[in-house]
Design a protein around this motif. Structure first.
Motif, PDB file in Angstrom:
ATOM      1  N   LEU A 170      36.149  67.272  38.974  1.00  0.00           N
ATOM      2  CA  LEU A 170      34.958  68.091  38.729  1.00  0.00           C
ATOM      3  C   LEU A 170      33.692  67.244  38.738  1.00  0.00           C
ATOM      4  O   LEU A 170      32.624  67.715  39.158  1.00  0.00           O
ATOM      5  N   ARG A 171      33.804  66.004  38.287  1.00  0.00           N
ATOM      6  CA  ARG A 171      32.651  65.102  38.219  1.00  0.00           C
ATOM      7  C   ARG A 171      33.033  63.752  38.810  1.00  0.00           C
ATOM      8  O   ARG A 171      33.265  62.785  38.064  1.00  0.00           O
ATOM      9  N   PRO A 172      33.132  63.674  40.133  1.00  0.00           N
ATOM     10  CA  PRO A 172      33.537  62.401  40.754  1.00  0.00           C
ATOM     11  C   PRO A 172      32.490  61.322  40.521  1.00  0.00           C
ATOM     12  O   PRO A 172      31.298  61.607  40.319  1.00  0.00           O
ATOM     13  N   ALA A 173      32.917  60.092  40.555  1.00  0.00           N
ATOM     14  CA  ALA A 173      32.021  58.957  40.325  1.00  0.00           C
ATOM     15  C   ALA A 173      30.976  58.885  41.421  1.00  0.00           C
ATOM     16  O   ALA A 173      31.243  59.187  42.592  1.00  0.00           O
ATOM     17  N   ALA A 174      29.771  58.494  41.030  1.00  0.00           N
ATOM     18  CA  ALA A 174      28.677  58.370  41.992  1.00  0.00           C
ATOM     19  C   ALA A 174      29.031  57.306  43.027  1.00  0.00           C
ATOM     20  O   ALA A 174      29.509  56.218  42.697  1.00  0.00           O
ATOM     21  N   SER A 176      31.320  57.537  45.259  1.00  0.00           N
ATOM     22  CA  SER A 176      32.722  57.557  45.684  1.00  0.00           C
ATOM     23  C   SER A 176      32.916  58.317  46.984  1.00  0.00           C
ATOM     24  O   SER A 176      33.931  58.151  47.662  1.00  0.00           O
ATOM     25  N   GLY A 177      31.937  59.187  47.329  1.00  0.00           N
ATOM     26  CA  GLY A 177      32.048  59.976  48.552  1.00  0.00           C
ATOM     27  C   GLY A 177      32.928  61.195  48.404  1.00  0.00           C
ATOM     28  O   GLY A 177      33.118  61.949  49.365  1.00  0.00           O
ATOM     29  N   GLU A 178      33.501  61.404  47.211  1.00  0.00           N
ATOM     30  CA  GLU A 178      34.360  62.558  46.971  1.00  0.00           C
ATOM     31  C   GLU A 178      33.511  63.805  46.709  1.00  0.00           C
ATOM     32  O   GLU A 178      32.502  63.738  46.014  1.00  0.00           O
ATOM     33  N   LYS A 179      33.946  64.941  47.277  1.00  0.00           N
ATOM     34  CA  LYS A 179      33.281  66.206  47.009  1.00  0.00           C
ATOM     35  C   LYS A 179      33.755  66.756  45.668  1.00  0.00           C
ATOM     36  O   LYS A 179      34.950  66.755  45.381  1.00  0.00           O
ATOM     37  N   ALA A 180      32.790  67.204  44.891  1.00  0.00           N
ATOM     38  CA  ALA A 180      33.125  67.711  43.564  1.00  0.00           C
ATOM     39  C   ALA A 180      33.859  69.047  43.673  1.00  0.00           C
ATOM     40  O   ALA A 180      33.599  69.855  44.565  1.00  0.00           O
ATOM     41  N   LEU A 181      34.766  69.262  42.769  1.00  0.00           N
ATOM     42  CA  LEU A 181      35.461  70.537  42.653  1.00  0.00           C
ATOM     43  C   LEU A 181      34.561  71.495  41.887  1.00  0.00           C
ATOM     44  O   LEU A 181      33.982  71.137  40.855  1.00  0.00           O
ATOM     45  N   ASP A 182      34.419  72.730  42.364  1.00  0.00           N
ATOM     46  CA  ASP A 182      33.539  73.701  41.697  1.00  0.00           C
ATOM     47  C   ASP A 182      34.265  74.497  40.633  1.00  0.00           C
ATOM     48  O   ASP A 182      33.715  74.750  39.564  1.00  0.00           O
ATOM     49  N   TYR A 183      35.504  74.932  40.933  1.00  0.00           N
ATOM     50  CA  TYR A 183      36.273  75.719  39.964  1.00  0.00           C
ATOM     51  C   TYR A 183      37.725  75.239  39.959  1.00  0.00           C
ATOM     52  O   TYR A 183      38.286  74.899  41.002  1.00  0.00           O
ATOM     53  N   ALA A 184      38.295  75.242  38.780  1.00  0.00           N
ATOM     54  CA  ALA A 184      39.732  74.993  38.630  1.00  0.00           C
ATOM     55  C   ALA A 184      40.260  76.058  37.675  1.00  0.00           C
ATOM     56  O   ALA A 184      39.848  76.124  36.514  1.00  0.00           O
TER      57      ALA A 184
END
Length: 496
Positions: A170-174, A176-184
């Motif tokens: 939900l809150r990937p590290a700055a 990291s290039g990972e897209k954040a998850l919006d809902y789980a």
């Protein structure tokens, strides 16, 4: 006399057209039309939200039902957008019985299912191309949601550790290039015996998403409750399909509130463009007049032409500059509507249809030119009575405020559909009449009001030219600072 007037008008036109600011202003809109579609491809950020469904209730049927509903609603959006594309490009004849060829309706689940079963957009485009001819490309909207797989670490986490396992998603590290998850969405193993589920959101959750999930989970709880009380599984499942058959009736495209908005696009644009071009060309003309007075060039000009010839020539030249700007912008808008595709074309093309008759075009042209003359004459006199731009600004600022504020309020009222006394009043005050008529044309203004407003505007122009012409002639060679209001009124009363 006419030769002298045209000579002054041509000189005024060339003088303004030679300025760099004129060409920059003239090219702003064409560049926007040309660069906008290209820039949008690089600047647009997808609004698709990433959803993870963690279903531990057994069988994964609950998560599958949510995923199916998301996909169905997404295909409904695609079908609606594709139907507008077909209507705008007049492609209905390719398959009149297809859902996308039947417009002006709310597409039911059955309509969407038929659309998907027929191959969706790809199948529809294949049928359209089979009819021959050039077919413009269809840009499908970005999906609102996409389902992402559950990582092994989350799938294996015990219930109390699901939240911590989701936190880096939900809150990937700055960086990291990972897209954040919006809902789980977490559906526990005891779902049915307990109605509790958990939803983690990366920010404030969308009310539509929560409502959709809540409705589907409520149906699943109903099925499990009925099964727990001895109702056969097929009967319990069938109960979720019991729903009212609501036949949604919507007004045809181009009617109702949508009709007012579509019909008002071009008239309102004309009112705004009239105001904008008046401010621009009027300021250029005003600056030229002040420079002529300060450089003592006015005496040389008056040695060759009369004051009346100078006034009419400047007025015609200024109107010509404004109309050339508007004609260029209008041509670019028409090209954008019929030679391009995408959001701009989809907006402009239907807006041109309600004003394609000769009467509508003549009305827009008449009030556009009339509004130009009304305000340009005021600017012309300001230039005649001012010895410097500082003096001119003293007159110009209140004049612009008087014109712009009511026009802005008027346009906003028309967009809201308001037709109260204030809108009617502005229609009959000559200085605002052209703006009011242009803004109200899309709302179905009565014909007698159009004719009456046109007559009032014409009479006002005659009186304005006579009275302000006296100030113009008397102020050409005058000096000594900005005259007071009483002195200007006195100049209006003088004959000759």
């Amino acid at each position: 006399m006419m030769n002298h007037i045209l000579l002054i008008a041509a000189r005024e036109f060339r003088q303004i057209a030679a300025t760099r600011s004129f060409w920059i202003t003239l090219l702003i809109l064409p560049l926007a039309f040309a660069i906008g579609p290209i820039a949008s491809r690089f600047l647009d950020k997808s609004d698709t939200q990433r959803v993870m469904l963690i279903d531990r209730s057994g069988g994964g049927t609950t998560a599958q039902a949510i995923a199916d509903r998301i996909e169905l609603d997404e295909q409904r959006r695609v079908l609606t957008q594709f139907s507008r594309y077909v209507e705008s490009n007049r492609l209905d004849a390719a398959d009149p019985a297809a859902p996308w060829a039947r417009h002006d309706r709310w597409y039911s689940d059955a309509d969407v299912a038929a659309f998907v079963a027929a191959g969706g957009v790809e199948g529809a485009m294949a049928r359209i191309r089979a009819k021959g001819g050039e077919v413009p490309a269809f840009d499908a909207p970005d999906p609102l949601y996409t389902i992402v797989p559950v990582p092994a670490a989350v799938a294996a986490a015990p219930p109390e550790l699901v939240g911590p396992a989701l936190d880096p998603l939900l809150r990937p590290a700055a960086g990291s290039g990972e897209k954040a998850l919006d809902y789980a969405l977490y559906i526990p193993a005891d779902f049915g015996r307990s109605p509790e589920v958990k939803l983690w959101a990366n920010g404030a959750p969308s009310s539509s998403f929560v409502t959709m999930v809540q409705g589907l989970l409520a149906q699943e709880l109903k099925v499990r409750y009925l099964q727990a009380n001895g109702v056969a599984a097929p009967v319990a499942a069938a109960s979720t399909r019991i729903a009212p058959a609501i036949a949604v009736v919507v007004p045809p495209r181009g009617s109702g509130r949508e009709r007012v908005l579509i019909r008002s696009i071009l008239p309102l644009a004309c009112a705004y463009i009239l105001l904008m071009s008046l401010v621009l060309s009027g300021s250029w003309m005003l600056q030229g007049s002040v420079e002529e007075r300060s450089n003592k060039l006015i005496e040389t000009v008056l040695a060759c032409v009369s004051p009346n010839e100078l006034m009419y020539g400047k007025l015609i030249g200024t109107v010509g500059i404004g109309l050339s700007m508007v004609a260029t912008w209008a041509a670019c808008g028409i090209v954008a509507a019929f030679a391009t595709h995408g959001a701009i074309a989809e907006m402009i093309r239907p807006a041109l249809e309600p004003v394609s008759s000769f009467g509508a075009i003549a009305t827009i042209l008449y009030f556009f030119v009339a509004g130009y003359i009304v305000v340009a004459m005021i600017f012309l006199v300001i230039g005649a009575v001012s010895d410097s731009m500082r003096d001119a600004q003293g007159y110009l600022t209140p004049v612009l405020m008087v014109i712009m504020i009511p026009v802005t309020v008027l346009v906003q009222a028309v967009l809201r559909g308001a037709t109260g006394p204030a809108v009617e009043l502005l229609t009959w005050i000559p200085i605002w009449t052209p703006f009011a008529v242009l803004a109200r044309l899309g709302t179905g203004m009565p014909l007698w009001q159009v004719w009456a407003a046109g007559a009032i505007t014409a009479a006002f122009i005659v009186v304005e030219v006579i009275l302000l012409g006296r100030i113009f002639r008397a102020s050409l060679l005058a000096s000594g600072g900005r005259p007071k209001l009483a002195a200007l009124v006195g100049l209006m009363r003088r004959q000759g």
